[in-house]
Design an enzyme around this catalytic site. Structure first.
Site, short mmCIF file in Angstrom:
data_model
loop_
_atom_site.label_atom_id
_atom_site.label_comp_id
_atom_site.label_asym_id
_atom_site.label_seq_id
_atom_site.Cartn_x
_atom_site.Cartn_y
_atom_site.Cartn_z
N GLY A 46 -0.35 3.19 -0.43
CA GLY A 46 -1.74 2.99 -0.07
C GLY A 46 -1.84 2.69 1.42
N GLN A 51 -5.61 -1.07 8.81
CA GLN A 51 -4.20 -1.12 9.22
C GLN A 51 -3.89 -0.22 10.40
OE1 GLN A 51 -2.89 -0.55 4.94
NE2 GLN A 51 -1.19 -1.76 5.71
N CYS A 91 3.77 -4.68 1.89
CA CYS A 91 2.68 -4.19 2.74
C CYS A 91 3.28 -3.58 3.99
CB CYS A 91 1.75 -5.34 3.11
SG CYS A 91 0.36 -4.82 4.14
N LEU A 92 2.76 -2.42 4.37
CA LEU A 92 3.26 -1.75 5.58
C LEU A 92 2.97 -2.60 6.82
CD1 LEU A 92 2.13 1.87 4.66
CD2 LEU A 92 4.48 0.98 4.68
N HIS A 133 -5.42 -4.43 -3.27
CA HIS A 133 -4.69 -4.76 -2.04
C HIS A 133 -5.36 -4.10 -0.83
CE1 HIS A 133 -0.61 -5.07 0.18
NE2 HIS A 133 -1.28 -4.21 0.92
N GLU A 134 -5.78 -2.85 -0.98
CA GLU A 134 -6.41 -2.12 0.14
C GLU A 134 -7.81 -2.65 0.44
OE1 GLU A 134 -4.27 -0.64 1.58
OE2 GLU A 134 -2.88 -0.10 -0.01
N HIS A 137 -7.56 -5.56 2.57
CA HIS A 137 -7.37 -5.21 4.00
C HIS A 137 -8.72 -4.99 4.67
CE1 HIS A 137 -3.08 -4.86 4.71
NE2 HIS A 137 -2.89 -4.05 3.69
O1 GNR Z 1 3.35 0.72 0.00
C1 GNR Z 1 2.82 -0.26 -0.53
N1 GNR Z 1 3.32 -0.73 -1.70
C2 GNR Z 1 2.69 -1.69 -2.48
C3 GNR Z 1 3.42 -2.25 -3.53
C4 GNR Z 1 2.83 -3.20 -4.35
C5 GNR Z 1 1.52 -3.57 -4.13
C6 GNR Z 1 0.79 -3.02 -3.09
C7 GNR Z 1 1.37 -2.09 -2.27
S1 GNR Z 1 0.43 -1.38 -0.99
C8 GNR Z 1 1.68 -0.94 0.14
C9 GNR Z 1 1.12 -0.14 1.29
C10 GNR Z 1 0.18 -1.00 2.08
O2 GNR Z 1 0.51 -1.88 2.82
N2 GNR Z 1 -1.09 -0.80 1.89
O3 GNR Z 1 -1.98 -1.59 2.52
NI NI Z 2 -1.02 -3.48 2.85
#
Ligand code: GNR
Ligand code: NI
Length: 170
Positions: A46, A51, A91-92, A133-134, A137
Site C-alpha cells: 500500500g 508518504q 511501513c515504508l 493503515h493508509e 497516513h
Molecule cells: O508494505 C506494507 N506492508 C504492510 C504490512 C502490514 C500492514 C500494513 C502494511 S502497509 C505497508 C506499506 C506502507 O507503508 N503503506 O503506507
Molecule cells: Ni505506511
C-alpha cells in the site's frame, strides 16, 4: 512513469492532514501511475499520497503476490467497521520495523475510483488492515503511534542514527 521518493519517520511532513481531491483528471491519473510504480518497486502492499509528500486524500493498494489486485481509493471514508484483528505491521516510512497493531477486521469503505465515480467496497483481512493503515497516513498518523512512547522513541532514534551513517557514506 516516475518512481517517487518516500518520506521517512520522523519527517514532520508525514504529520500533515491531506485535503480531499476536488477533481479526478488526467494529471491525477499520471500521479496514480507513479504511486503504483513506487509501491511495487519498494516493494509494499500500500502507499498513501502523504508518504510521497502530496497532501491529497488518495491511496493505492495491492495485497496480491502478483500485482493482480490493484485498487485506487480517492477521498476514502470508512462507513462500517467490525471485529478486531492484530497484525504485524510494517511501513515504508518506518523501514525495518514490524510491530503488532490492532485494527477492525472488516470494513466497508466509500471512495471515488480512478474515473471519479463513487464506489463502495468491503474488505477483510490484510486488505482491510492496509486500507486502515493508509487512511491513517492521510490523517498524519503512523502505525508507531499505536505503540508505547518508549518504543516509538527507540525506533525514531535508531532511524535517525541510520540516516546519519547513510549521509556519511555518500
Ligand atoms: O508494505 C506494507 N506492508 C504492510 C504490512 C502490514 C500492514 C500494513 C502494511 S502497509 C505497508 C506499506 C506502507 O507503508 N503503506 O503506507
Ligand atoms: Ni505506511
Amino acid at each position: 512513469m516516475a518512481k517517487l521518493k518516500i518520506l521517512e519517520f520522523p519527517d514532520p511532513r508525514l504529520r500533515k492532514k491531506a485535503a480531499p481531491v476536488a477533481t479526478v483528471d488526467d494529471a491525477l491519473r499520471v500521479f496514480i501511475a507513479d504511486m503504483f510504480e513506487t509501491m511495487y518497486e519498494a516493494p509494499g502492499i500500500g502507499l498513501a499520497a502523504t508518504q510521497v509528500d502530496v497532501h491529497k486524500r488518495l491511496l493505492v493498494t495491492d495485497v496480491s503476490p502478483d500485482k493482480s489486485e490493484p485498487y485506487v481509493l480517492i477521498n476514502p471514508e470508512i462507513v462500517e467497521k467490525d471485529g478486531v484483528t492484530a497484525t504485524d505491521e510494517g511501513c515504508l516510512s518506518v523501514p525495518g520495523y514490524y510491530e503488532e497493531v490492532e485494527r477492525a477486521e472488516h470494513i466497508r469503505v466509500r471512495f471515488l475510483d480512478r474515473n471519479g465515480d463513487e464506489t463502495e467496497m468491503e474488505a477483510t483481512g490484510l486488505l482491510a488492515v492496509c486500507i486502515q493503515h493508509e487512511i491513517d497516513h492521510l490523517d498524519g498518523k503512523l502505525f508507531v503511534d499505536y505503540l508505547s512512547e518508549a518504543k516509538r522513541q527507540r525506533i525514531r532514534k535508531k532511524l535517525e542514527k541510520e540516516r546519519r551513517y547513510a549521509a556519511v557514506a555518500l
